[in-house]
Design an enzyme around this catalytic site. Structure first.
Site, PDB file in Angstrom:
ATOM      1  N   HIS A 307       3.097  45.294 -75.027  1.00  0.00           N
ATOM      2  CA  HIS A 307       4.288  45.103 -75.865  1.00  0.00           C
ATOM      3  C   HIS A 307       4.622  46.405 -76.553  1.00  0.00           C
ATOM      4  O   HIS A 307       3.729  47.177 -76.923  1.00  0.00           O
ATOM      5  CB  HIS A 307       4.023  44.022 -76.926  1.00  0.00           C
ATOM      6  N   ASP A 364       5.416  36.073 -73.209  1.00  0.00           N
ATOM      7  CA  ASP A 364       5.769  35.579 -71.870  1.00  0.00           C
ATOM      8  C   ASP A 364       4.577  35.142 -71.048  1.00  0.00           C
ATOM      9  O   ASP A 364       4.746  34.584 -69.958  1.00  0.00           O
ATOM     10  CB  ASP A 364       6.531  36.679 -71.107  1.00  0.00           C
TER      11      ASP A 364
HETATM   12  C1  SDX Z   1       9.334  40.859 -74.272  1.00  0.00           C
HETATM   13  O1  SDX Z   1      10.495  44.223 -77.671  1.00  0.00           O
HETATM   14  C2  SDX Z   1      10.351  42.940 -77.843  1.00  0.00           C
HETATM   15  O2  SDX Z   1      10.230  42.462 -78.939  1.00  0.00           O
HETATM   16  C3  SDX Z   1      10.372  42.108 -76.560  1.00  0.00           C
HETATM   17  C4  SDX Z   1       9.986  40.642 -76.702  1.00  0.00           C
HETATM   18  C5  SDX Z   1      11.018  39.856 -77.501  1.00  0.00           C
HETATM   19  O3  SDX Z   1      10.631  38.833 -78.072  1.00  0.00           O
HETATM   20  O4  SDX Z   1      12.221  40.237 -77.460  1.00  0.00           O
HETATM   21  O5  SDX Z   1       8.718  40.534 -77.304  1.00  0.00           O
HETATM   22  C6  SDX Z   1       9.930  39.969 -75.323  1.00  0.00           C
HETATM   23  O6  SDX Z   1      10.051  41.565 -73.601  1.00  0.00           O
HETATM   24  C7  SDX Z   1       7.838  40.898 -74.130  1.00  0.00           C
HETATM   25  C8  SDX Z   1       7.368  41.916 -73.044  1.00  0.00           C
HETATM   26  C9  SDX Z   1       7.514  41.250 -71.672  1.00  0.00           C
HETATM   27  N1  SDX Z   1       7.238  42.270 -70.607  1.00  0.00           N
HETATM   28  C10 SDX Z   1       6.142  42.217 -69.867  1.00  0.00           C
HETATM   29  O7  SDX Z   1       5.214  41.428 -70.024  1.00  0.00           O
HETATM   30  C11 SDX Z   1       6.128  43.241 -68.727  1.00  0.00           C
HETATM   31  C12 SDX Z   1       4.762  43.921 -68.687  1.00  0.00           C
HETATM   32  N2  SDX Z   1       4.628  44.790 -69.846  1.00  0.00           N
HETATM   33  C13 SDX Z   1       5.016  46.153 -69.730  1.00  0.00           C
HETATM   34  O8  SDX Z   1       5.943  46.495 -68.798  1.00  0.00           O
HETATM   35  C14 SDX Z   1       5.037  46.929 -71.035  1.00  0.00           C
HETATM   36  O9  SDX Z   1       3.909  46.602 -71.714  1.00  0.00           O
HETATM   37  C15 SDX Z   1       6.246  46.774 -71.938  1.00  0.00           C
HETATM   38  C16 SDX Z   1       7.509  47.079 -71.219  1.00  0.00           C
HETATM   39  C17 SDX Z   1       6.296  45.411 -72.520  1.00  0.00           C
HETATM   40  C18 SDX Z   1       6.083  47.796 -73.064  1.00  0.00           C
HETATM   41  O10 SDX Z   1       6.110  49.046 -72.498  1.00  0.00           O
HETATM   42  P1  SDX Z   1       6.053  50.372 -73.400  1.00  0.00           P
HETATM   43  O11 SDX Z   1       5.973  50.060 -74.843  1.00  0.00           O
HETATM   44  O12 SDX Z   1       7.146  51.276 -72.950  1.00  0.00           O
HETATM   45  O13 SDX Z   1       4.652  50.945 -73.036  1.00  0.00           O
HETATM   46  P2  SDX Z   1       4.390  51.954 -71.869  1.00  0.00           P
HETATM   47  O14 SDX Z   1       5.149  51.516 -70.644  1.00  0.00           O
HETATM   48  O15 SDX Z   1       4.604  53.328 -72.398  1.00  0.00           O
HETATM   49  O16 SDX Z   1       2.828  51.695 -71.577  1.00  0.00           O
HETATM   50  C19 SDX Z   1       1.829  52.411 -72.275  1.00  0.00           C
HETATM   51  C20 SDX Z   1       0.652  52.480 -71.287  1.00  0.00           C
HETATM   52  C21 SDX Z   1       1.062  53.089 -69.937  1.00  0.00           C
HETATM   53  O17 SDX Z   1      -0.123  53.617 -69.381  1.00  0.00           O
HETATM   54  P3  SDX Z   1      -0.418  55.246 -69.584  1.00  0.00           P
HETATM   55  O18 SDX Z   1       0.806  55.961 -69.082  1.00  0.00           O
HETATM   56  O19 SDX Z   1      -0.662  55.413 -71.077  1.00  0.00           O
HETATM   57  O20 SDX Z   1      -1.654  55.499 -68.737  1.00  0.00           O
HETATM   58  O21 SDX Z   1       0.206  51.144 -71.000  1.00  0.00           O
HETATM   59  C22 SDX Z   1       0.414  50.886 -69.596  1.00  0.00           C
HETATM   60  C23 SDX Z   1       1.432  51.881 -69.114  1.00  0.00           C
HETATM   61  O22 SDX Z   1       1.277  52.120 -67.703  1.00  0.00           O
HETATM   62  N3  SDX Z   1       0.903  49.504 -69.508  1.00  0.00           N
HETATM   63  C24 SDX Z   1       0.533  48.616 -68.581  1.00  0.00           C
HETATM   64  C25 SDX Z   1       1.195  47.430 -68.924  1.00  0.00           C
HETATM   65  N4  SDX Z   1       1.953  47.626 -70.013  1.00  0.00           N
HETATM   66  C26 SDX Z   1       1.765  48.912 -70.374  1.00  0.00           C
HETATM   67  N5  SDX Z   1      -0.296  48.731 -67.517  1.00  0.00           N
HETATM   68  C27 SDX Z   1      -0.444  47.602 -66.771  1.00  0.00           C
HETATM   69  N6  SDX Z   1       0.156  46.408 -67.035  1.00  0.00           N
HETATM   70  C28 SDX Z   1       0.978  46.295 -68.099  1.00  0.00           C
HETATM   71  N7  SDX Z   1       1.582  45.135 -68.351  1.00  0.00           N
END
Ligand code: SDX
Length: 428
Positions: A307, A364
């Site tokens: 998140h 989710d």
């Molecule tokens: C919602 O913002 C809100 O409030 C949203 C929400 C709402 O109520 O409106 O809460 C609803 O959208 C919840 C999120 C639903 N999405 C998912 O479940 C999709 C999977 N999650 C990710 O795509 C991710 O965690 C996000 C998009 C939710 C957040 O991404 P960020 O904050 O941009 O974080 P990032 O992509 O910079 O990740 C940081 C690190 C990275 O690794 P490094 O580059 O540091 O090595 O964490 C890794 C990412 O690759 N990472 C994941 C991951 N989420 C982050 N690796 C594997 N699986 C994941 N799910």
């Protein structure tokens, strides 16, 4: 902490005031930055460190896993309130009295019919159309049938637009589902409560009387409350910025629905179920999917994990996880998908890759398990998220317009070609 932030650029020092919120969050107010520095701006992809507004609506603390609507803890609201009460508090600032709630719902019911020509628009969609695309289109199309809803200059006009969309949106949600199922596009009954009526419109079969299942009604009420608002997330920021051009409420909501559709945002609840199903088909091999999630060369992410703000357990996920257990037990459903989800969660919570990045289950991760138990098709999961988020979007849009916020127009840093001469096509 001093009440002034100082920025040193070369020999010059620039001072900017702090803004402090009621929960002691602190921001540097940089609205004079570009002028004072003769052109220097900030840049922050994804706005991870940038606030877009001040807001009285929702407070969340990502480190502590705190979420409150209008100061009320999400745990209390999920346990003790119903969805319409929560919608009222988000939009108008506090929980309603019985009289206020009764009038609010009466005004909504008075607006809960849509122009029958909407059915012609629905009929134009192929049955294979994704429901989020249909819902976004229908929500924008509502403006054509309610042109006065664009004008919200008076409190009365704003209120009328709000009760209109709260009355008509559930009909669009139900008809979007029923069109895919080849069922008649009916209405529910104004003798029912808001959530019961949604259920009747969605699930009623043409040849039998619909009886509301209280277990499903309570679970849906709770899920809608948990999804109702979440401060400046992607879709809410979209609703605010579209509305900042003074586009109408319905058009702004339509844009928010499109933003929510993305699998990194609200579309994740559908992606979680599809992921869990794939793991089940794969013999429950969670380790293979964990490895894929950690592999930088693999675009696969563990959907429902991580998140932007929560670097602890998403408080909503905690509540939904308990509810998933209860609903399946009460409905007498054994769903192996729930066991796979729990196994995946345990593995991730003990895996350094997830622990180091503070990746926890989000809203989710478990919600789709409950929707599925309710008999909602997986393609409709994000539509249910939109139904829940509707009052939050409305509240945020209303706050933006009431505060007369300026049109949203971010800057950029240009990194393209410098000036060059035009070359005729014969010479290229
Ligand atoms: C919602 O913002 C809100 O409030 C949203 C929400 C709402 O109520 O409106 O809460 C609803 O959208 C919840 C999120 C639903 N999405 C998912 O479940 C999709 C999977 N999650 C990710 O795509 C991710 O965690 C996000 C998009 C939710 C957040 O991404 P960020 O904050 O941009 O974080 P990032 O992509 O910079 O990740 C940081 C690190 C990275 O690794 P490094 O580059 O540091 O090595 O964490 C890794 C990412 O690759 N990472 C994941 C991951 N989420 C982050 N690796 C594997 N699986 C994941 N799910």
């Amino acid at each position: 902490m001093a009440d002034i932030a100082k920025l040193q650029i070369g020999e010059d020092t620039f001072e900017f005031p702090f803004v402090k919120g009621t929960e002691n969050e602190v921001a540097i107010d940089i609205k004079t930055l570009r002028g004072a520095t003769k052109g220097v701006i900030t840049i922050d992809p994804g706005y991870k460190n940038t606030g877009s507004c001040k807001s009285d609506i929702t407070f969340l603390d990502g480190e502590k896993g705190i979420l409150r609507y209008r100061g009320y803890a999400i745990e209390d609201l999920a346990e003790k309130a119903d969805f319409l009460e929560v919608a009222y508090s988000l939009i108008f600032g506090d929980l309603p009295s019985t009289e206020q709630l009764d009038k609010f719902y009466a005004d909504i019911k008075a607006q809960s019919v849509v122009d029958d020509d909407i059915k012609k628009i629905i009929d134009a969609f192929p049955k294979t159309a994704h429901p989020m695309g249909v819902l976004s289109s229908l929500t924008s199309a509502l403006t054509a049938f309610n042109p006065s809803s664009v004008n919200v200059d008076s409190e009365e006009d704003m209120y009328n637009s709000i009760v209109k969309i709260l009355g008509k949106f559930p009909v669009l949600v139900a008809w979007t589902l029923r069109k895919k199922q080849g069922l008649p596009l009916n209405y529910g009954s104004t003798s029912l409560g808001y959530v019961e009526n949604v259920m009747k419109m969605m699930f009623e079969k043409p040849n039998e009387e619909y009886v509301v299942n209280p277990i499903i009604k309570d679970a849906l009420d709770k899920l809608l409350i948990l999804h109702a608002d979440h401060e400046q997330n992607c879709s809410t920021s979209t609703v605010r910025i579209v509305g900042s051009s003074h586009a109408g409420l319905f058009a702004s909501l339509s844009a928010g629905i499109s933003a929510l559709w993305g699998p990194l945002h609200g579309g994740a609840n559908q992606a979680v179920l599809e992921m869990l199903e794939a793991i089940k088909e794969d013999g429950g091999d969670t380790k293979k999917y964990m490895a894929k999630a950690k592999d930088k060369n693999d675009p696969f992410r563990l959907m429902g994990f991580g998140h932007r703000v929560y670097k602890n357990f998403d408080p909503r996920a905690k509540i939904i996880k308990v509810a998933a257990d209860e609903v399946l037990k009460d409905l007498g459903i054994q769903d192996p998908i729930l066991d796979i989800a729990r196994g995946l969660e345990q593995e991730a919570l003990n895996d350094p890759y997830f622990v180091d990045r503070k990746l926890y289950p989000n809203v989710d991760f478990y919600s789709g398990i409950i929707y599925r138990a309710m008999g909602i098709p997986v393609e409709m999961f994000t539509v249910m998220f939109a139904l829940g988020r509707l009052p939050g979007w409305i509240a945020q849009w209303k706050e933006m317009r009431s505060n007369k916020e300026p049109i949203g127009r971010p800057r950029q840093i240009y990194t393209g070609e410098n000036l060059r001469d035009f070359v005729e096509i014969e010479k290229r």
